[in-house]
Scaffold this active site. Structure first.
Site, PDB file in Angstrom:
ATOM      1  N   LYS A   1      63.177 -18.548  18.577  1.00  0.00           N
ATOM      2  CA  LYS A   1      61.782 -18.790  18.954  1.00  0.00           C
ATOM      3  C   LYS A   1      61.267 -17.608  19.772  1.00  0.00           C
ATOM      4  CE  LYS A   1      62.028 -23.858  19.130  1.00  0.00           C
ATOM      5  NZ  LYS A   1      61.051 -24.257  18.115  1.00  0.00           N
TER       6      LYS A   1
ATOM      7  N   ARG B   1      66.324 -32.237  12.417  1.00  0.00           N
ATOM      8  CA  ARG B   1      66.530 -33.088  11.232  1.00  0.00           C
ATOM      9  C   ARG B   1      67.984 -33.030  10.768  1.00  0.00           C
ATOM     10  NH1 ARG B   1      61.905 -29.987   8.027  1.00  0.00           N
ATOM     11  NH2 ARG B   1      61.254 -29.669  10.168  1.00  0.00           N
TER      12      ARG B   1
HETATM   13  N1  BES Z   1      62.097 -28.771  18.729  1.00  0.00           N
HETATM   14  C1  BES Z   1      61.216 -28.227  17.776  1.00  0.00           C
HETATM   15  C2  BES Z   1      59.899 -28.986  17.680  1.00  0.00           C
HETATM   16  C3  BES Z   1      58.989 -28.910  18.881  1.00  0.00           C
HETATM   17  C4  BES Z   1      57.952 -28.018  18.918  1.00  0.00           C
HETATM   18  C5  BES Z   1      59.152 -29.789  19.940  1.00  0.00           C
HETATM   19  C6  BES Z   1      57.105 -27.979  20.015  1.00  0.00           C
HETATM   20  C7  BES Z   1      58.308 -29.761  21.044  1.00  0.00           C
HETATM   21  C8  BES Z   1      57.273 -28.846  21.070  1.00  0.00           C
HETATM   22  C9  BES Z   1      61.864 -28.238  16.391  1.00  0.00           C
HETATM   23  O1  BES Z   1      63.240 -28.159  16.367  1.00  0.00           O
HETATM   24  C10 BES Z   1      61.351 -27.066  15.647  1.00  0.00           C
HETATM   25  O2  BES Z   1      61.611 -25.980  16.074  1.00  0.00           O
HETATM   26  N2  BES Z   1      60.642 -27.317  14.568  1.00  0.00           N
HETATM   27  C11 BES Z   1      60.066 -26.291  13.783  1.00  0.00           C
HETATM   28  C12 BES Z   1      60.268 -26.650  12.322  1.00  0.00           C
HETATM   29  C13 BES Z   1      59.937 -25.529  11.378  1.00  0.00           C
HETATM   30  C14 BES Z   1      60.928 -24.409  11.512  1.00  0.00           C
HETATM   31  C15 BES Z   1      59.943 -26.080   9.963  1.00  0.00           C
HETATM   32  C16 BES Z   1      58.577 -26.236  14.128  1.00  0.00           C
HETATM   33  O3  BES Z   1      57.972 -27.278  14.316  1.00  0.00           O
HETATM   34  O4  BES Z   1      58.057 -25.132  14.225  1.00  0.00           O
HETATM   35 ZN    ZN Z   2      63.911 -26.101  16.396  1.00  0.00          ZN
END
Ligand code: BES
Ligand code: ZN
Ligand code: ZN
Length: 554
Positions: free
Chosen positions: A269, A343
């Site tokens: 990230k 997931r």
């Molecule tokens: N933990 C994150 C989701 C999240 C985002 C939680 C903001 C709280 C605040 C999750 O694991 C994630 O990174 N999801 C990605 C999925 C994508 C790579 C398909 C996302 O939402 O960007």
């Molecule tokens: Zn994630």
């Protein structure tokens, strides 16, 4: 909990007094009316010259005419019939209004009525105490909470104390969840989280099993292990059991996403998206909180809570884009984005839970997608389900508890978006598909057999940057109040009838809409083998066994 709460049948002088006001700007209830008339109508006169209109939640501070009282707050109840949530919110507003120089508070709540609320004095105090929470564990100088004593007038003191006992337990569960979510990832690792769960729940008679990495491998949880393999902190898989119902009754199961830190893995990230990822275990924290209140209030149902605890880190050992993992269900997954890790962990946690416990209902909570924030912001959590009945029950619990849910659609098209060309599934869709929260829910659905299941995407609501009436900015503890309300609805005939009617109105039987995964191989033998080992281990661990027995004998 910093506040001492008590219920009295008569007025008592305190630093701060709360009087309620109607939409017509009239004082509500004999206690406050008497206080006003005995003191030269000081409240009525202040109201006459104030700018408030009588709308719900409006308030003014009035300087007291006597030395025994420092301040009087007039708080408007508006003209609507008050819901349980309204009463709680008024409690929260009271806590916010009380001047910092007051140590004691008396709430003149006689004269307020609400058809929905079990006990008004107790619910008001519940709202006030919920609002008092702050995370100051790491502040070397703590902000002192001056207010120490809260008293409310009650026409039925026994009932108020009875309800308060239950609500106080709910508060302590919500506070524990908020604390876990606020705890940074350098102190809350999978191992320390699992230890905390044991310390909190074992003394309450909850049976807690913690599987280590080797046991998780024996269970065949390749999807969960793929996520954790980049981290120096090994995973833990925690199963919590409360047997409050009859032996033959299938449990209600709750599964929480427990990523103690989500760096994204090799799909790392970027700023500012990593900030706040210590809270990626909020789903797990919520199910632990739920289990705490279930045990404290000796819930008469069988409840199972499950949390897969991992850390998602990049390293030389981390899983790489394109890796294929085999989940416990037997389905293979092409990992095309290591940041879609929640997931993967839930795939194994959901499969394990439904296969081992055959629950009546299974609800998962997960900070799963950033996309849900674009959809619903921080006002609602996303709800996805294969059951109209379960959805309705959860939506009603959401409205009543104030932890609201909004159902989003699922249909066969989205299944096609997560098909991989070289494995059974892929963990992200092709660019251009969008609908990120829905496709994530469809991925989870592949790990749920013929069971009524709901997925709550809580990414937008686990922490908030604004203040709500009963929640300060920061960790909310979302899910504990909602799911406890959901469990309470099973005991309420009126509610179940309403729910049944609603579900019937929707015209679809839950069983019909529950989806089946018939082509997936079962791993029951593996579960049984690891279970056997766990039992042996627990046999050696007197405390765990003793608690399990204590629970069983309840
Ligand atoms: N933990 C994150 C989701 C999240 C985002 C939680 C903001 C709280 C605040 C999750 O694991 C994630 O990174 N999801 C990605 C999925 C994508 C790579 C398909 C996302 O939402 O960007
Ligand atoms: Zn994630
Ligand atoms: Zn995540």
């Amino acid at each position: 909990m910093c506040l001492n709460v008590s219920y009295l049948s008569t007025f008592e002088n305190s630093d701060c007094i709360v009087a309620f006001i109607s939409d017509k700007k009239e004082i509500v209830g004999k206690t406050a009316v008497d206080l006003d008339s005995e003191n030269n109508s000081f409240i009525s006169r202040a109201l006459k010259h104030s700018e408030i209109n009588g709308k719900f939640g409006e308030s003014i501070k009035i300087v007291s005419p006597t030395d025994d009282i420092k301040c009087v707050i007039a708080l408007c109840i508006g003209d609507r019939s008050l819901s349980q949530k309204d009463i709680e919110d008024l409690g929260g507003k009271i806590f916010t209004c009380v001047p910092s120089y007051c140590r004691s508070l008396f709430v003149c709540c006689d004269g307020i009525s609400s058809e929905e609320c079990d006990d008004i004095p107790a619910r008001l105090c519940y709202g006030a105490v919920l609002k008092s929470w702050q995370f100051d564990k790491y502040k070397t100088t703590k902000k002192e909470c001056k207010l120490q004593d809260v008293k409310a007038i009650s026409t039925n003191i026994d009932t108020s104390y009875k309800i308060w006992k239950l609500l106080k337990n709910l508060i302590s569960a919500v506070f524990m969840t908020r604390e876990l979510v606020s705890e940074p990832a350098n102190t809350l690792t999978p191992a320390s989280f699992a230890d905390r769960i044991m310390n909190e729940l074992l003394p309450l008679g909850v049976k807690v099993e913690v599987f280590d990495e080797t046991e998780i491998r024996h269970l065949g949880m390749g999807a969960l292990l793929g996520v954790s393999q980049g981290s120096d902190n090994p995973p833990k898989f925690v199963v919590m059991n409360w047997n409050g119902g009859s032996e033959d009754e299938a449990p209600i199961a709750f599964v929480g996403k427990g990523v103690t830190f989500d760096s994204g893995g090799l799909d790392i990230k970027t700023y500012p998206h990593m900030e706040g990822m210590k809270g990626d275990m909020a789903g797990a924290a919520a199910v632990v909180g739920l289990m705490k209140v279930v045990a404290l209030n000796e819930c008469k149902k069988n409840i199972v809570c499950v949390a897969g605890l991992v850390e998602n880190m990049p390293s030389g050992k981390a899983q790489k884009s394109g890796d294929i993992v085999t989940s416990m269900s037997g389905q293979t997954i092409e990992v095309l984005n290591t940041d879609a890790e929640g997931r993967l962990t839930l795939a194994d946690a959901l499969w394990y839970t439904q296969d081992k416990f055959k629950p009546q209902y299974m609800v998962d909570l997960a900070t799963l997608t950033g996309a849900i924030l674009y959809c619903l912001g921080d006002e609602y959590a996303g709800l996805f389900s294969n059951s109209d009945k379960l959805s309705k029950m959860l939506e009603i619990a959401g409205e009543k508890s104030g932890e609201k849910l909004w159902r989003l659609p699922m249909n066969d098209y989205y299944d096609s978006t997560i098909e991989s060309s070289i494995a059974d599934l892929k963990n992200i869709t092709s660019p251009g598909v969008k609908a990120g929260s829905i496709t994530a829910a469809h991925f989870l659905k592949k790990f749920v057999n013929n069971i009524e299941w709901a997925h709550l995407d809580i990414a937008g609501v686990e922490s908030i940057s604004r203040n709500l009436d009963t929640v300060n900015s920061g960790a909310t503890g979302f899910g504990v109040r909602l799911l406890y309300q959901f469990l309470e609805s099973f005991d309420c005939n009126d509610c179940s009838d309403k729910m049944k009617n609603n579900a019937e109105k929707l015209g679809q039987s839950a069983a019909k809409s529950a989806q089946t995964n018939s082509n997936v191989s079962s791993k029951k033998e593996t579960i049984a083998a690891v279970q056997q080992k766990q039992n042996e281990k627990q046999g050696a661990n007197g405390a765990t066994q003793a608690n399990a027995n204590a629970n069983a004998s309840k």
